[in-house]
Design an enzyme around this catalytic site. Structure first.
Site, PDB file in Angstrom:
ATOM      1  N   GLU A  79       0.821  -1.202   0.000  1.00  0.00           N
ATOM      2  CA  GLU A  79       0.000   0.000   0.000  1.00  0.00           C
ATOM      3  C   GLU A  79       0.861   1.261   0.000  1.00  0.00           C
ATOM      4  O   GLU A  79       0.557   2.244  -0.682  1.00  0.00           O
ATOM      5  CB  GLU A  79      -0.914  -0.006   1.234  1.00  0.00           C
ATOM      6  N   ALA A 190       4.398 -37.402 -11.210  1.00  0.00           N
ATOM      7  CA  ALA A 190       4.324 -37.582 -12.660  1.00  0.00           C
ATOM      8  C   ALA A 190       4.083 -39.060 -12.926  1.00  0.00           C
ATOM      9  O   ALA A 190       4.717 -39.923 -12.300  1.00  0.00           O
ATOM     10  CB  ALA A 190       5.618 -37.134 -13.327  1.00  0.00           C
ATOM     11  N   SER A 204      12.807 -44.279 -13.183  1.00  0.00           N
ATOM     12  CA  SER A 204      11.733 -43.302 -13.394  1.00  0.00           C
ATOM     13  C   SER A 204      12.193 -42.037 -14.129  1.00  0.00           C
ATOM     14  O   SER A 204      11.435 -41.073 -14.217  1.00  0.00           O
ATOM     15  CB  SER A 204      11.144 -42.885 -12.036  1.00  0.00           C
ATOM     16  N   GLY A 328       4.693 -43.711  -3.604  1.00  0.00           N
ATOM     17  CA  GLY A 328       3.322 -44.106  -3.351  1.00  0.00           C
ATOM     18  C   GLY A 328       3.006 -44.423  -1.904  1.00  0.00           C
ATOM     19  O   GLY A 328       1.924 -44.095  -1.406  1.00  0.00           O
ATOM     20  N   ALA A 332       0.316 -42.176   0.195  1.00  0.00           N
ATOM     21  CA  ALA A 332      -0.897 -42.810   0.726  1.00  0.00           C
ATOM     22  C   ALA A 332      -1.043 -42.506   2.213  1.00  0.00           C
ATOM     23  O   ALA A 332      -2.148 -42.226   2.704  1.00  0.00           O
ATOM     24  CB  ALA A 332      -0.844 -44.311   0.497  1.00  0.00           C
TER      25      ALA A 332
END
Length: 519
Positions: A79, A190, A204, A328, A332
């Site tokens: 501001e 991904a 991977s 994973g 989870a």
């Protein structure tokens, strides 16, 4: 292809009634300027943490005459920047902000800037999410005669919905933290078109495209911390850095490992570029913990290592946003614990197959499709340690650090320079750093009235820096720390109160008892 999905947070919603009304061009203009303020505020994503992202636009009729955004905590308010940029054009103008100004400095700096500049109307995107600040600035402005309108409340037009959403999204981490008392968490992964994050062998690299990876770097740069599991460290040896070069925000890198079955050689153990925390089960591999500590890696033990307790710990540290880049099993566990709020899924047009190839999320215990989780909205004085160094290049480093745009950048540069060039550090730094810290504290607590009042209000109490890891400035995990920050604050308090004898007793008491007040 990347898909962003949001989990519905587990807190009660209070839907706002939208009044159907005729399209109003004036309201549309208001909405466009508020959205512009939100877009501006997003430029400082994560640098302002744990404070909100603030943006401000000042306009007269159809022309923007000034704008600004909070670059980082400790820098000039958005501001104030906008008012300074607009100058004399502020008189009779309207100011647009994505969020109600917060009383960060204790002197209503932002609010005062509007009043003194002659702003006559302020349009606010959303009220401040923190209860002790909500409505205060709005009320003050209205008391001073300014017209204040809030999107969705005072301006109930359908045309404002897009702007309102921008205001919510740009500060989503703070809103979630305030409502759920947990840092805002994003799960990123991904996968191939058939839902695999790696081949059966575990390989991977690379599933996604260069463009997708650039987006991941951006996500890291907008996060306070990035979390992975031990399996990711063993298989991928990641760096978890944003790759934006020096000066940008560097998230804390966190490894969760119950057994500390981790390699001795890993990119994450190199803390010259970014810090690393390893979270583990209490008592796990003490010798390896000492090894990590020798590398500069912090080790935090939990009685029961789980995502919820880790997030509670990060909440206590003041973190707003966390990026999970785990496998994973850990993802989870995080989802089951209810700490994931958004998912970024990068889906590559590839098929790899494999019955045993890993998937993005491990077993959740669901046996019927009706149990599936439903997703919504799918779519500065660090340079002091180099003063007086005999190294001829020290002066250049000091100037570079002093030119940093925010205290966070200056601190990063200072720590990195100290690690990479220890010869740059002045020879008397260890004996001088307490004096330097005291001068910095005195300056800060003298400038900001609310800090001064808060310090004086603790008269008679023992002050303790609660850091479990910093044994010099803090208390340490088991109270073995020196608590020099607490001692200096008590000394400063005594100086402000004009009681030089009191602080000596307080310092002695502070050494003996670290449990009264945590700073």
């Amino acid at each position: 292809m990347t898909t962003a999905m949001w989990f519905t947070p587990s807190f009660t919603r209070h839907p706002t009634s939208i009044i159907n009304c005729t399209y109003n061009h004036h309201h549309a203009l208001d909405a466009s300027y508020v959205k512009r303020a939100a877009d501006l505020s997003d430029k400082s994503a994560c640098f302002t943490s744990p404070h909100p992202n603030f943006g401000c636009v000042i306009a007269t009729a159809r022309n923007v005459v000034g704008e600004g955004y909070l670059y980082a905590q400790g820098t000039k308010p958005a501001e104030v920047q906008a008012v300074e940029a607009a100058g004399e054009y502020c008189r009779g103008a309207t100011a647009y902000v994505n969020m109600e100004p917060g009383d960060c400095h204790g002197d209503f700096t932002a609010v005062s800037a509007f009043i003194k500049a002659g702003i006559t109307r302020v349009v606010v995107g959303i009220r401040h999410p923190l209860q002790h600040l909500r409505g205060k600035a709005i009320q003050t402005l209205r008391t001073q005669g300014l017209q204040v309108d809030v999107l969705g409340e005072d301006i109930p037009s359908i045309s404002i919905q897009d702007a309102l959403k921008s205001c919510l999204v740009v500060n989503a981490p703070l809103l979630y933290r305030s409502a759920c008392r947990v840092p805002f968490s994003v799960l990123k992964y991904a996968m191939t078109l058939d839902g695999k994050i790696a081949a059966t062998s575990g390989h991977s690299t690379w599933i996604s495209s260069t463009k997708s990876r650039s987006h991941v770097f951006e996500l890291r740069g907008r996060s306070d911390a990035v979390i992975v599991g031990g399996s990711t460290v063993r298989k991928d040896n990641p760096r978890l850095t944003p790759r934006h070069g020096s000066g940008g925000h560097l998230p804390m890198r966190i490894v969760m490992s119950q057994t500390l079955d981790l390699p001795e050689v890993a990119n994450l153990w190199d803390v010259r570029e970014a810090p690393t925390i390893v979270a583990t089960q209490r008592g796990a591999r003490r010798s390896f913990q000492k090894f990590l500590a020798s590398k500069g890696v912090e080790v935090v033990e939990f009685d029961s290592l789980n995502p919820k307790d880790v997030m509670d710990y990060l909440y206590d540290l003041g973190y707003l946003s966390i990026l999970w880049e785990c496998g994973g099993a850990l993802s989870a566990s995080a989802i089951s614990a209810g700490v994931i709020h958004k998912v970024h899924a990068f889906v590559a047009p590839k098929i790899i197959g494999g019955k045993n190839a890993p998937s993005p999320v491990g077993e959740l215990g669901m046996v019927e499709m009706t149990q599936a989780l439903e997703l919504i909205d799918v779519s500065y004085e660090q340079a002091q340690k180099f003063v007086g160094s005999c190294n001829p290049n020290a002066r250049n480093y000091i100037e570079v650090i002093r030119s940093a745009k925010s205290p966070e950048e200056a601190a990063q540069m200072g720590r990195r320079t100290q690690r990479e060039h220890p010869d740059m550090v002045r020879a008397d730094w260890e004996s001088m750093k307490r004096e330097v810290m005291y001068k910095a504290l005195k300056c800060k607590f003298s400038i900001y009235p609310h800090l001064n009042s808060m310090l004086l209000s603790t008269s008679g109490s023992i002050l303790v820096e609660a850091s479990p890891h910093d044994l010099f400035w803090g208390r340490g995990r088991d109270g073995e720390g020196l608590n020099y920050l607490g001692r200096l604050l008590m000394k400063l308090r005594s100086e402000f109160l004009g009681d030089d004898d009191t602080h000596k007793l307080e310092i002695l008491q502070g050494i003996e008892n670290f449990n009264n007040i945590n700073i």
